[in-house]
Design an enzyme around this catalytic site. Structure first.
Site, PDB file in Angstrom:
ATOM      1  CB  VAL A   9      -0.972   0.029   1.210  1.00 27.04           C
ATOM      2  CG1 VAL A   9      -2.033  -1.054   1.077  1.00 27.04           C
ATOM      3  CG2 VAL A   9      -0.238  -0.091   2.517  1.00 27.04           C
ATOM      4  CB  SER A  10       0.511   4.488  -1.582  1.00 31.27           C
ATOM      5  OG  SER A  10       0.364   3.843  -2.820  1.00 31.27           O
TER       6      SER A  10
END
Length: 186
Positions: A9-10
């Site tokens: 995930v970012s």
């Protein structure tokens, strides 16, 4: 042959739950997880995973965008996997790089992911430009100098008060005081 799962995930605020649930249904032997932008390949767990995988392993990802955000990076990663004779399976796009059709489809989806990222960045730039036209300011707000700034700085420069006393009189933090002083003296 091992089933390897890679999840990303970012941001630290996001969670990996959705991806983990999807990969758990298949039953992974090992996971590599990270919370970092996919804008490039400079990611610790991605590097660890690429070093770890061996011939005959299958790398599972929830979607292509979790592996790479640019077509160049995606194709480079896939090439590294192919050199090690590691198969890549993307669940969301139903892609299996063990087949020529899977590799072709992967390239197309990679290009679409890159296009979406570029469109998002373009929309962001346009939104910022539109907000600026409406008078919106970005960044740290400019704080007006306290009315007594000149007199307090003059006292400090003469040595009548010390820096801590000047900061207290001006109700400023140390960092703000010295940053303002630098601007003032230049």
């Amino acid at each position: 042959m091992a089933k390897i799962g890679y999840m990303r995930v970012s941001t630290l605020d996001q969670n990996l739950d959705r991806q983990k649930i999807a990969l758990d249904e298949i039953g992974m032997d090992k996971y590599f997880m990270e919370k970092i932008s996919g804008k490039n390949k400079d990611r610790p767990q991605l590097k660890n995973m690429l070093e770890y995988v061996r011939e005959g392993d299958v790398l599972y990802i929830e979607s292509i965008s979790r592996l790479a955000r640019s077509t160049r990076d995606l194709l480079s990663i896939v090439e590294q996997l192919q050199e090690k004779k590691v198969e890549l399976v993307s669940l969301k796009e139903s892609i299996d790089t063990n087949t020529p059709q899977g590799r072709f489809t992967l390239t197309i989806f990679g290009a679409l992911s890159e296009l979406e990222r570029e469109n998002t960045l373009q929309r962001q730039k346009e939104g910022i430009a539109a907000a600026r036209l409406k008078g919106k300011n970005f960044g740290r707000p400019k704080v007006k100098e306290p009315q007594e700034w000149d007199s307090v700085v003059a006292l400090w420069q003469k040595g009548d008060i010390n820096a801590a006393q000047a900061m207290q009189r001006l109700n400023m933090s140390r960092a703000t005081f010295y940053r303002r002083l630098k601007e003032y003296l230049n």
